[in-house]
Design a protein around this motif. Structure first.
Motif, PDB file in Angstrom:
ATOM      1  N   GLY A 105     -21.807 -32.029  -8.685  1.00  0.00           N
ATOM      2  CA  GLY A 105     -21.567 -30.621  -8.400  1.00  0.00           C
ATOM      3  C   GLY A 105     -20.174 -30.214  -8.799  1.00  0.00           C
ATOM      4  O   GLY A 105     -19.441 -30.977  -9.454  1.00  0.00           O
TER       5      GLY A 105
ATOM      6  N   SER B 252     -30.269 -30.043  -2.729  1.00  0.00           N
ATOM      7  CA  SER B 252     -29.308 -29.082  -3.250  1.00  0.00           C
ATOM      8  C   SER B 252     -28.697 -28.293  -2.098  1.00  0.00           C
ATOM      9  O   SER B 252     -29.371 -27.983  -1.109  1.00  0.00           O
TER      10      SER B 252
ATOM     11  N   ARG C 215     -25.353 -31.488  -5.296  1.00  0.00           N
ATOM     12  CA  ARG C 215     -26.681 -32.089  -5.194  1.00  0.00           C
ATOM     13  C   ARG C 215     -26.501 -33.533  -4.755  1.00  0.00           C
ATOM     14  O   ARG C 215     -25.654 -34.257  -5.286  1.00  0.00           O
TER      15      ARG C 215
END
Length: 614
Positions: free
Chosen positions: A234, A303, A309
């Motif tokens: 991320g 998520s 994630r």
């Protein structure tokens, strides 16, 4: 624009023990001008991913896609891949010494890289080599361009590797631990140089590192790997400040900060063997928040609102889950310290002499009257930029290099006049952990033989007893005892460093010289090693000389700090006094480069904004 797109990449490497499942279903994208960070412990698959992108895994079984500029690299013929490698895709290797040819000057090697991919004259290529060496912080590049790799310090060799990688201005640069061996000021210069490349050339950068503090300040996106799995990915600030996965949280808490005191919390246990097929969560055996389902089924990819994630069964982020926090070990009371001096260095000087190509005598003064004292049971930290003489001083104290003048005494005995037999006896009391783990290990000997060498030389243990002691040492420093019969080349850089530490600890010496002992280690193992050497010091009264460019680590372990610059000691003091009230301008410059919070609170100038160019 996306420069690189990796989709469902799975890598199996055949070995004599079976197939190593180095990567499993890994996907990520890297855009132009983006810095994409990959973190994780040694052996997690970070470097294997880099090598797969470069096409440097012959014999490996690879499935999935690696799309670069619209082409699947896994389908390219070898000749086409060779044209891309070094030109459009470049790599900074983790181990600079093994990546540079010892028989050729650094300039010749950079010139070769330029002329392999571009039609330029040798003179023009040499001018470019001099320019790029100057930009990565090599002083007098017009002279040093004609030097050989062994004439550079570890940090300088790393800068040469960086220069060779960026001289062709690639579209994708893979940096595998690019700042591990660099001091803080040069690290800041290199990061500034990489950012300049991103802005001016649109270069996409993949940075593989164990330095989470550094990564959190520069990464646009980050991915955390464990046992070949993508555990979390991320935006960089989200992953590295409010992690979703318990593993990422454990890594962050294991990192020594500039305010850390006492024992560091480390992730218990060891990563699983990659020879085994993982059918559940690979991290479950070490996770403080593991549930029954974690040990039975592979977790889903969740998520979160901030873009992260996580491959985890936890429905909430780990940073919001108290059970996911790894417990900090109890800090045992410190051992009472004796007042006697175990190491005394008196006005040590070292001058290298020789002749130039024109017959002129040349004298290079490396150490200029260095003196120090190390009390029993204490740790003296030595800091300074690469090339300031730290490692040279360490080798003199360890008896590996004779000084030009001065004296060194260990436990009251001068070491300068010792013969070989006396040094074998002295070696029971003083040991050294070297900066370059690969260069200090015999590539033709198995790890069990390397670590067991001190037992054999000193005739301490034999047969099964020696093997058991070696296995115990391997476990202490975080190596899998089942790797007893492997060769150094079969280990990662961080694992090779642990081999050197295990060898130094074998005889329980009274003095250990640590030359960058944790620079190549990931943060969890780094915490374990720092806790280990602190515990051994408390229990056995060991004395340490601790050389490092990482001021957070030096501050964490040292009771006193000595600052060196250009072969001289410019400042020495108690750790907290020196950190909060530095007297020498150079000390303030080091602290400002290492800790942005220190720079802001102290009103110090940014070393990169004062007109200096990297």
């Amino acid at each position: 624009m996306t420069v690189l797109s990796v989709r469902h990449l799975t890598i199996d490497i055949p070995t004599g023990d079976g197939h190593v499942h180095a990567a499993r279903d890994v996907s990520f994208d890297v855009a132009a001008e983006e810095l994409f960070g990959i973190a994780g412990e040694s052996g997690s698959g970070k470097s294997v991913l880099s090598q797969a992108i470069m096409g440097l895994l012959p014999g490996a079984v690879i499935s999935g896609e690696i799309i670069f500029e619209g082409k699947n690299l896994l389908d390219l013929p070898a000749r086409d891949m060779q044209r891309l490698r070094g030109n459009r895709i470049a790599m900074i290797s983790q181990d600079p010494l093994s990546s540079l040819h010892p028989f050729y000057t650094v300039g010749a090697q950079i010139v070769e890289a330029i002329r392999t991919h571009r039609q330029v004259s040798e003179a023009e290529a040499l001018r470019e080599a001099v320019d790029i060496l100057g930009r990565v912080g090599i002083h007098d590049p017009d002279k040093r361009v004609h030097d050989y790799p062994h004439q550079f310090s570890g940090g300088m060799r790393q800068r040469v590797m960086i220069a060779m990688a960026i001289v062709l201005r690639p579209a994708l640069l893979i940096a595998d631990e690019p700042t591990t061996a660099l001091d803080v000021t040069v690290q800041a210069q290199i990061i500034a140089l990489l950012n300049e490349m991103r802005r001016e050339l649109g270069t996409a950068i993949i940075m593989v590192t164990h330095d989470l503090e550094l990564l959190s300040s520069i990464a646009d996106h980050a991915m955390v790997m464990y046992a070949g799995n993508r555990m979390e990915s991320g935006p960089g600030d989200a992953v590295l400040t409010a992690p979703a996965h318990p593993y990422t949280l454990g890594l962050l808490r294991s990192s020594p900060s500039h305010e850390t005191r006492g024992a560091l919390p480390s992730i218990p246990g060891q990563p699983p063997s990659l020879l085994l097929e993982q059918k559940a969560c690979a991290f479950a055996p070490r996770c403080a928040a593991a549930m029954d389902i974690c040990r039975k089924e592979r977790p889903p990819l969740r998520s979160f609102a901030d873009g992260t994630r996580s491959l985890c069964w936890l429905e909430a982020k780990a940073s919001d889950t108290p059970a996911a926090l790894p417990a900090a070990p109890d800090q045992a009371p410190a051992l009472a310290q004796d007042s006697d001096i175990v190491v005394k260095v008196s006005d040590v000087r070292l001058t290298y002499g020789g002749r130039s190509l024109f017959g002129k005598n040349i004298n290079l003064e490396v150490l200029k009257g260095v003196s120090l004292e190390l009390p029993r049971g204490r740790t003296l930290g030595i800091v300074g930029e690469s090339g300031c003489g730290k490692s040279t001083l360490a080798r003199i104290i360890a008896g590996l290099l004779p000084p030009t003048s001065g004296d060194v005494t260990i436990e009251g005995q001068s070491v300068l006049g010792l013969d070989r037999r006396d040094w074998i006896e002295m070696r029971k009391r003083v040991q050294m952990v070297f900066q370059d783990p690969f260069g200090s290990l015999n590539p033709r000997r198995r790890v069990g033989s390397i670590i067991g060498g001190p037992f054999r030389i000193q005739k301490v243990a034999h047969g099964a007893a020696r093997k058991n002691k070696v296995r115990e040492l391997m476990e202490i420093v975080g190596l899998n005892p089942e790797h007893y019969n492997r060769f150094p080349s079969e280990f990662s850089g961080g694992q090779r460093q642990r081999i050197g530490i295990a060898r130094a600890l074998a005889l329980n010496p009274s003095i250990i010289i640590f030359d960058e002992p944790v620079s190549a280690l990931d943060v969890s193992i780094q915490a374990q090693i720092l806790n280990l050497i602190a515990r051994l010091q408390r229990e056995l009264g060991l004395s340490y000389l601790f050389i490092s460019h990482d001021l957070a680590v030096v501050r964490h372990v040292s009771s006193e700090i000595l600052v060196m610059k250009a072969g001289q000691v410019v400042e020495r003091g108690e750790t907290e006094t020196l950190y909060h009230h530095p007297q020498h301008p150079y000390t303030r410059e080091l602290l400002a480069a290492a800790d942005p919070h220190y720079r802001k609170s102290g009103g110090l100038a940014d070393p990169l904004s004062s007109g200096a160019t990297p």
